[in-house]
Structures are given as C-alpha cells and as structure tokens.
Design a protein around this motif. Structure first.
Motif, PDB file in Angstrom:
ATOM      1  N   LEU A   9       7.360   3.581  -2.960  1.00  0.00           N
ATOM      2  CA  LEU A   9       6.861   4.574  -2.007  1.00  0.00           C
ATOM      3  C   LEU A   9       7.832   5.750  -1.944  1.00  0.00           C
ATOM      4  O   LEU A   9       8.443   6.031  -0.924  1.00  0.00           O
ATOM      5  CB  LEU A   9       6.706   3.939  -0.620  1.00  0.00           C
ATOM      6  N   THR A  11       9.326   9.633  -2.217  1.00  0.00           N
ATOM      7  CA  THR A  11       8.986  10.954  -1.696  1.00  0.00           C
ATOM      8  C   THR A  11       8.220  11.762  -2.728  1.00  0.00           C
ATOM      9  O   THR A  11       8.630  11.846  -3.882  1.00  0.00           O
ATOM     10  CB  THR A  11      10.289  11.701  -1.318  1.00  0.00           C
ATOM     11  N   ALA A  23      -2.498   8.532  -0.743  1.00  0.00           N
ATOM     12  CA  ALA A  23      -1.314   8.179   0.042  1.00  0.00           C
ATOM     13  C   ALA A  23      -1.700   7.473   1.342  1.00  0.00           C
ATOM     14  O   ALA A  23      -1.052   6.503   1.753  1.00  0.00           O
ATOM     15  CB  ALA A  23      -0.488   9.429   0.347  1.00  0.00           C
ATOM     16  N   ALA A  27      -0.715   3.627   2.204  1.00  0.00           N
ATOM     17  CA  ALA A  27       0.000   3.312   3.442  1.00  0.00           C
ATOM     18  C   ALA A  27      -0.765   2.263   4.243  1.00  0.00           C
ATOM     19  O   ALA A  27      -0.173   1.341   4.816  1.00  0.00           O
ATOM     20  CB  ALA A  27       0.207   4.583   4.272  1.00  0.00           C
ATOM     21  N   PHE A  78       9.420   6.467   6.991  1.00  0.00           N
ATOM     22  CA  PHE A  78       8.644   7.387   6.165  1.00  0.00           C
ATOM     23  C   PHE A  78       7.785   8.276   7.046  1.00  0.00           C
ATOM     24  O   PHE A  78       7.363   7.854   8.118  1.00  0.00           O
ATOM     25  CB  PHE A  78       7.706   6.598   5.231  1.00  0.00           C
ATOM     26  N   THR A  79       7.510   9.451   6.554  1.00  0.00           N
ATOM     27  CA  THR A  79       6.592  10.356   7.249  1.00  0.00           C
ATOM     28  C   THR A  79       5.501  10.792   6.289  1.00  0.00           C
ATOM     29  O   THR A  79       5.788  11.199   5.161  1.00  0.00           O
ATOM     30  CB  THR A  79       7.332  11.602   7.774  1.00  0.00           C
ATOM     31  N   LEU A  80       4.254  10.662   6.722  1.00  0.00           N
ATOM     32  CA  LEU A  80       3.114  11.181   5.966  1.00  0.00           C
ATOM     33  C   LEU A  80       2.587  12.362   6.770  1.00  0.00           C
ATOM     34  O   LEU A  80       2.212  12.210   7.924  1.00  0.00           O
ATOM     35  CB  LEU A  80       2.039  10.104   5.835  1.00  0.00           C
ATOM     36  N   TRP A  91       4.466  12.812   1.298  1.00  0.00           N
ATOM     37  CA  TRP A  91       4.974  11.530   1.753  1.00  0.00           C
ATOM     38  C   TRP A  91       6.482  11.616   1.613  1.00  0.00           C
ATOM     39  O   TRP A  91       6.971  11.942   0.520  1.00  0.00           O
ATOM     40  CB  TRP A  91       4.404  10.418   0.876  1.00  0.00           C
ATOM     41  N   THR A  92       7.200  11.368   2.674  1.00  0.00           N
ATOM     42  CA  THR A  92       8.645  11.534   2.632  1.00  0.00           C
ATOM     43  C   THR A  92       9.348  10.276   3.108  1.00  0.00           C
ATOM     44  O   THR A  92       9.001   9.728   4.152  1.00  0.00           O
ATOM     45  CB  THR A  92       9.092  12.695   3.568  1.00  0.00           C
ATOM     46  N   ARG A  93      10.299   9.809   2.307  1.00  0.00           N
ATOM     47  CA  ARG A  93      11.212   8.788   2.795  1.00  0.00           C
ATOM     48  C   ARG A  93      12.257   9.543   3.599  1.00  0.00           C
ATOM     49  O   ARG A  93      12.941  10.406   3.066  1.00  0.00           O
ATOM     50  CB  ARG A  93      11.866   8.047   1.628  1.00  0.00           C
TER      51      ARG A  93
END
Ligand code: ZN
Length: 98
Positions: A9, A11, A23, A27, A78-80, A91-93
């Motif tokens: 998963l 970025t 994504a 998730a 994480f942020t979607l 998608w960011t770790r």
C-alpha cells in the motif's frame, strides 16, 4: 516502517477516476481482511454536517473525500484523499513523500 501486510500500500497519486476507484476498493478489502481500520475523523462541525447531509440527500457525492486508515499490524497510518469530480488525489502513507 511498513510490515508485510501493508507493504504493497505504497504512496501514489491517482491519475484518473479508475485509480481512485481502485484505491477505495483496495482499502475496503484490506479493512474487511482486518489489516486496515478506519480512523474516525474529529466530529464534523454542525455546518459541515448539514452540508454533507444535504449533498447525500440529493444523491451527490461530496466533491472531495478524505479517509484515514491505520494498519492494525504495524500501526502505520494512511490518508486517501481525492476530488471526486476529476479523480485527482492520492493514497499516502503518512510521513512518506510521494
Ligand atoms: Zn503494516
């Protein structure tokens, strides 16, 4: 530090709506599998809640979405985030640059 379960998963930026849909689906699958859990956002303000309620009531998606997740195994977050009109987002770790 990524664990074996969430290593894939990584970025990345969405180029189009297909990337966004993929994504969100991934998730959801990882959440079903128990790897990810949703992080509750701080309570919406009354005004924001009313705006969201009226947009849902009219059948429209909010223009922007933002969900946060945590890996249950290693604790990485994480942020979607995305603009649902254009599909742009990513998608960011957390703590990792794209
Ligand atoms: Zn992990």
């Amino acid at each position: 530090m990524a664990c074996d379960e969430c290593r894939a998963l990584s970025t990345h930026a969405f180029r189009n709506a297909d990337d966004l849909v993929h994504a969100v689906r991934l998730a959801a699958e990882e959440t079903d599998r128990g790897v990810l859990s949703r992080i509750a956002e701080p309570a919406l303000t009354q005004a924001a809640r009313e705006a969201l309620d009226s947009s849902l009531a009219s059948g429209a998606l909010p223009n922007t979405i933002r969900y946060r997740f945590r890996c249950e195994i290693c604790g990485d977050t994480f942020t979607l985030h995305a603009d649902t009109r254009s599909g742009e987002g990513g998608w960011t770790r957390d703590g990792e640059s794209p």
